[in-house]
Design a protein around this motif. Sequence first.
Motif, PDB file in Angstrom:
ATOM      1  N   GLU A   2      13.963 -25.295 -13.085  1.00 14.20           N
ATOM      2  CA  GLU A   2      13.547 -25.741 -11.868  1.00 14.20           C
ATOM      3  C   GLU A   2      11.909 -25.504 -11.549  1.00 14.20           C
ATOM      4  O   GLU A   2      10.969 -26.198 -10.959  1.00 14.20           O
ATOM      5  CB  GLU A   2      14.271 -25.280 -10.784  1.00 14.20           C
ATOM      6  CG  GLU A   2      13.762 -25.587  -9.136  1.00 14.20           C
ATOM      7  CD  GLU A   2      14.401 -25.058  -7.994  1.00 14.20           C
ATOM      8  OE1 GLU A   2      14.019 -24.817  -6.719  1.00 14.20           O
ATOM      9  OE2 GLU A   2      15.479 -24.059  -8.389  1.00 14.20           O
ATOM     10  N   ASN A   5       9.892 -27.508 -13.693  1.00 18.30           N
ATOM     11  CA  ASN A   5       9.665 -28.718 -13.239  1.00 18.30           C
ATOM     12  C   ASN A   5       8.783 -28.906 -12.051  1.00 18.30           C
ATOM     13  O   ASN A   5       7.811 -29.938 -12.018  1.00 18.30           O
ATOM     14  CB  ASN A   5      10.978 -29.511 -12.692  1.00 18.30           C
ATOM     15  CG  ASN A   5      12.013 -29.634 -14.042  1.00 18.30           C
ATOM     16  OD1 ASN A   5      11.407 -29.934 -15.021  1.00 18.30           O
ATOM     17  ND2 ASN A   5      13.092 -29.704 -13.760  1.00 18.30           N
ATOM     18  N   ARG A   6       8.718 -27.722 -11.132  1.00 19.23           N
ATOM     19  CA  ARG A   6       7.760 -27.859  -9.912  1.00 19.23           C
ATOM     20  C   ARG A   6       6.502 -27.719 -10.447  1.00 19.23           C
ATOM     21  O   ARG A   6       5.466 -28.072  -9.969  1.00 19.23           O
ATOM     22  CB  ARG A   6       8.318 -26.485  -9.011  1.00 19.23           C
ATOM     23  CG  ARG A   6       9.383 -27.093  -8.252  1.00 19.23           C
ATOM     24  CD  ARG A   6       9.839 -25.859  -7.310  1.00 19.23           C
ATOM     25  NE  ARG A   6       8.908 -26.079  -6.050  1.00 19.23           N
ATOM     26  CZ  ARG A   6       9.431 -25.568  -4.907  1.00 19.23           C
ATOM     27  NH1 ARG A   6      10.529 -25.190  -4.543  1.00 19.23           N
ATOM     28  NH2 ARG A   6       8.322 -25.784  -3.861  1.00 19.23           N
ATOM     29  N   ASN A   9       5.205 -31.167 -11.841  1.00 21.60           N
ATOM     30  CA  ASN A   9       4.924 -32.207 -10.507  1.00 21.60           C
ATOM     31  C   ASN A   9       3.769 -31.596 -10.009  1.00 21.60           C
ATOM     32  O   ASN A   9       3.079 -32.497  -9.462  1.00 21.60           O
ATOM     33  CB  ASN A   9       6.188 -31.962  -9.796  1.00 21.60           C
ATOM     34  CG  ASN A   9       7.312 -32.490 -10.192  1.00 21.60           C
ATOM     35  OD1 ASN A   9       7.365 -33.611 -11.159  1.00 21.60           O
ATOM     36  ND2 ASN A   9       8.655 -32.178  -9.811  1.00 21.60           N
TER      37      ASN A   9
END
Length: 239
Positions: A2, A5-6, A9
């Motif tokens: 998680e 992925n952040r 992004n």
Amino acid sequence: MEIKNRIVNYWDKRSSDFAHLRYEELSSYMADLWLKEIQKYLPNRACKILDVGTGTGFFAILLAKYGHTVEGIDLTASMIDEAKILAQKANVDATFKVMDAENLLYDNESFDVVLTRNLTWTLPHPQQAYSEWYRVLKNGGLLLNFDADYGKERFMQDLNSLPKNHAHNNINYTLLQECDYIKDNLDISHLTRPQWDSNVLKKIGFTHVDTDETVGKRIYKEHDQFYNPTPLFLIKAVK
């Protein structure tokens, strides 16, 4: 995954602005300052170099111009897209790939030099990354890691100390909040650096591990759009 992925992004949203800034930096006095700083450590010959966390390719393009064989990797695909465009504009031959700095897809002992700029502070597993960089270096190979203890900074508060034309003044509030959230949730932000890095590198097997905490004073002399107020350090290590 998680947090990783952040991270991707976040940097995906920064890639266009980064490309513009790095294009200007390549055409400025900063390119010579960085080249001088790097070249004093490199062997007096053409090297095979891995630029880890290349972003939009500043180091890779800079060193490819001077005859080195350079591959730049980054986890953020849009950064790699921008790096390819910048390399084409600069008319240099450098290879760019989407790849995780913590899980390299290279054979053992593939490179003479691994270098990186402002990457380690963003990694969820920096010790794993250091082990990978050690693995892909040839015996006698060189690691140059330019970084800063950004984990201790508050980017929202730092804006007042930056020049008006600084790139960070163009980042929206939500993105700055996200950056602070990400770094606050990374273990490396709560370590004592660069002492922690030096100890880990020695534990992994690097020799001649040295740190230079004055490099930022030589690079960031001007309070302009390239200025970095956080004290930059260099970690140099030999395999």
